[in-house]
Design a protein around this motif. Sequence first.
Motif, PDB file in Angstrom:
ATOM      1  N   ALA A  24      -7.656  -7.628  -3.549  1.00 14.01           N
ATOM      2  CA  ALA A  24      -8.081  -8.999  -3.834  1.00 14.01           C
ATOM      3  C   ALA A  24      -8.930  -9.062  -5.097  1.00 14.01           C
ATOM      4  N   ASP A  25      -9.821  -8.088  -5.287  1.00 21.29           N
ATOM      5  CA  ASP A  25     -10.634  -8.053  -6.495  1.00 21.29           C
ATOM      6  C   ASP A  25      -9.766  -7.832  -7.735  1.00 21.29           C
ATOM      7  N   ALA A  26      -8.815  -6.903  -7.624  1.00 21.15           N
ATOM      8  CA  ALA A  26      -7.943  -6.601  -8.759  1.00 21.15           C
ATOM      9  C   ALA A  26      -7.017  -7.766  -9.079  1.00 21.15           C
ATOM     10  N   ALA A  27      -6.668  -8.559  -8.061  1.00 20.79           N
ATOM     11  CA  ALA A  27      -5.737  -9.670  -8.265  1.00 20.79           C
ATOM     12  C   ALA A  27      -6.281 -10.706  -9.226  1.00 20.79           C
ATOM     13  N   ALA A  28      -7.608 -10.785  -9.361  1.00 19.74           N
ATOM     14  CA  ALA A  28      -8.202 -11.765 -10.271  1.00 19.74           C
ATOM     15  C   ALA A  28      -7.844 -11.477 -11.725  1.00 19.74           C
ATOM     16  N   LEU A  29      -7.495 -10.208 -12.028  1.00 18.94           N
ATOM     17  CA  LEU A  29      -7.164  -9.816 -13.399  1.00 18.94           C
ATOM     18  C   LEU A  29      -5.702  -9.429 -13.576  1.00 18.94           C
ATOM     19  N   ALA A  30      -5.010  -9.151 -12.469  1.00 18.20           N
ATOM     20  CA  ALA A  30      -3.643  -8.635 -12.548  1.00 18.20           C
ATOM     21  C   ALA A  30      -2.662  -9.685 -13.064  1.00 18.20           C
ATOM     22  N   THR A  31      -1.673  -9.217 -13.802  1.00 16.22           N
ATOM     23  CA  THR A  31      -0.662 -10.117 -14.363  1.00 16.22           C
ATOM     24  C   THR A  31       0.628 -10.121 -13.562  1.00 16.22           C
ATOM     25  N   ARG A  45      -4.160  -1.438 -11.029  1.00 14.51           N
ATOM     26  CA  ARG A  45      -5.588  -1.752 -11.047  1.00 14.51           C
ATOM     27  C   ARG A  45      -6.251  -1.396  -9.710  1.00 14.51           C
ATOM     28  N   THR A  46      -5.539  -1.654  -8.622  1.00 16.17           N
ATOM     29  CA  THR A  46      -6.098  -1.345  -7.302  1.00 16.17           C
ATOM     30  C   THR A  46      -6.215   0.155  -7.108  1.00 16.17           C
ATOM     31  N   ASP A  47      -5.199   0.890  -7.531  1.00 19.16           N
ATOM     32  CA  ASP A  47      -5.237   2.346  -7.403  1.00 19.16           C
ATOM     33  C   ASP A  47      -6.449   2.916  -8.138  1.00 19.16           C
ATOM     34  N   LEU A  48      -6.726   2.400  -9.326  1.00 15.49           N
ATOM     35  CA  LEU A  48      -7.876   2.879 -10.096  1.00 15.49           C
ATOM     36  C   LEU A  48      -9.186   2.577  -9.364  1.00 15.49           C
ATOM     37  N   ARG A  49      -9.298   1.366  -8.829  1.00 19.13           N
ATOM     38  CA  ARG A  49     -10.505   0.992  -8.097  1.00 19.13           C
ATOM     39  C   ARG A  49     -10.721   1.879  -6.873  1.00 19.13           C
ATOM     40  N   LEU A  50      -9.645   2.128  -6.135  1.00 18.71           N
ATOM     41  CA  LEU A  50      -9.775   2.897  -4.899  1.00 18.71           C
ATOM     42  C   LEU A  50      -9.983   4.379  -5.176  1.00 18.71           C
ATOM     43  N   LYS A  51      -9.435   4.881  -6.260  1.00 21.28           N
ATOM     44  CA  LYS A  51      -9.717   6.259  -6.648  1.00 21.28           C
ATOM     45  C   LYS A  51     -11.207   6.425  -6.948  1.00 21.28           C
ATOM     46  N   ARG A  52     -11.784   5.443  -7.654  1.00 22.02           N
ATOM     47  CA  ARG A  52     -13.214   5.500  -7.959  1.00 22.02           C
ATOM     48  C   ARG A  52     -14.035   5.424  -6.680  1.00 22.02           C
ATOM     49  N   LEU A  53     -13.609   4.529  -5.774  1.00 19.66           N
ATOM     50  CA  LEU A  53     -14.330   4.389  -4.510  1.00 19.66           C
ATOM     51  C   LEU A  53     -14.272   5.660  -3.698  1.00 19.66           C
ATOM     52  N   ARG A  54     -13.100   6.286  -3.647  1.00 19.39           N
ATOM     53  CA  ARG A  54     -12.957   7.542  -2.914  1.00 19.39           C
ATOM     54  C   ARG A  54     -13.816   8.646  -3.527  1.00 19.39           C
ATOM     55  N   THR A  55     -13.828   8.729  -4.855  1.00 13.19           N
ATOM     56  CA  THR A  55     -14.635   9.733  -5.539  1.00 13.19           C
ATOM     57  C   THR A  55     -16.120   9.525  -5.250  1.00 13.19           C
ATOM     58  N   MET A  56     -16.569   8.288  -5.303  1.00 11.33           N
ATOM     59  CA  MET A  56     -17.975   7.979  -5.032  1.00 11.33           C
ATOM     60  C   MET A  56     -18.347   8.342  -3.604  1.00 11.33           C
ATOM     61  N   SER A  57     -17.460   8.071  -2.652  1.00 10.97           N
ATOM     62  CA  SER A  57     -17.768   8.382  -1.256  1.00 10.97           C
ATOM     63  C   SER A  57     -17.810   9.893  -1.022  1.00 10.97           C
ATOM     64  N   ILE A  81       0.841  -1.192   0.000  1.00 16.84           N
ATOM     65  CA  ILE A  81       0.000   0.000   0.000  1.00 16.84           C
ATOM     66  C   ILE A  81       0.876   1.242   0.000  1.00 16.84           C
ATOM     67  N   ASN A  82       0.570   2.155  -0.903  1.00 15.82           N
ATOM     68  CA  ASN A  82       1.231   3.456  -0.940  1.00 15.82           C
ATOM     69  C   ASN A  82       0.579   4.346   0.114  1.00 15.82           C
ATOM     70  N   ALA A  83       1.291   4.614   1.191  1.00 12.98           N
ATOM     71  CA  ALA A  83       0.710   5.393   2.299  1.00 12.98           C
ATOM     72  C   ALA A  83       0.436   6.831   1.921  1.00 12.98           C
ATOM     73  N   ASP A  84       0.987   7.294   0.791  1.00 13.10           N
ATOM     74  CA  ASP A  84       0.747   8.668   0.345  1.00 13.10           C
ATOM     75  C   ASP A  84      -0.449   8.790  -0.585  1.00 13.10           C
ATOM     76  N   ALA A  85      -1.025   7.659  -0.974  1.00 11.80           N
ATOM     77  CA  ALA A  85      -2.197   7.700  -1.853  1.00 11.80           C
ATOM     78  C   ALA A  85      -3.360   8.378  -1.129  1.00 11.80           C
ATOM     79  N   HIS A  86      -4.169   9.110  -1.883  1.00 12.41           N
ATOM     80  CA  HIS A  86      -5.232   9.879  -1.219  1.00 12.41           C
ATOM     81  C   HIS A  86      -6.340   8.982  -0.690  1.00 12.41           C
ATOM     82  N   TRP A  87      -6.319   7.694  -1.046  1.00 13.67           N
ATOM     83  CA  TRP A  87      -7.290   6.739  -0.501  1.00 13.67           C
ATOM     84  C   TRP A  87      -6.712   5.922   0.659  1.00 13.67           C
TER      85      TRP A  87
END
Length: 247
Positions: free
Chosen positions: A217-224, A232-244, A198-204
Amino acid sequence: MLHICTNQNRRLYRTQLETMHRQRYELFVRTKGWNLQVRDGGEYDEGDDERAVYLLSIDDTGSVYGSLRVRPADDFSMVIDRMPHHVTGDASTLRQDPGLWEMARWVNIGGDPAAGQDMRIGVIEYLLRRGATQCLALPDVSMLAYAIRTGWRFRALGAPTPYPEGGIAVAASLPIEPDEVDYLRDLTGRRDTFLMEINADAHWADLPLTTIAAAYADAAALATDFDDLAARTDLRLKRLRTMSQVA
């Protein structure tokens, strides 16, 4: 998922690290009877400093059920500085390798085989990213036998030698090479991506750890690979943060 806990993101794992140290106390002090430093109900040693990296097996509730510490060995090593008599010859010459690291304090609550596989593969994958070339260890003979049976290809650095608590240990070196990862993944049939940092400086990063881990864990199903998983996780969490924030 296997979490990489460094000095940069350690504040996110305060509860898990307290649990890890208590588990180390229960295993190494109470069960094995080792004479180790105990503080606030947990076991600590000189290697638990700002350079220590902890690999933590954490379930979906945020509970720790496995851990291992790795650390560069250029300034401190249990093998070189505390137990050099376990090495044949001059142990200090091991430091001529600039890619020298050391592992210690492996705990696997319940002996879960999948968690053991994660740790054996994950520690080599992580250390490869850090430029390591070999990793020292000082397992007792039964632990060394188990590690070899399950895929780690250790090289013994000395003969089996007694240690003060009454056991017998072997100084050993684990090669940190891409071939070792390939060998372990072929041996276990594991093709999934499970190592996360985890990047502790990420805004999420202020989201609950369980929420962040679930996104990984969700992103791991598609990650290479490791980097693809992080992106992939950063994108998911950015969306989650924006939605919240919108909500």
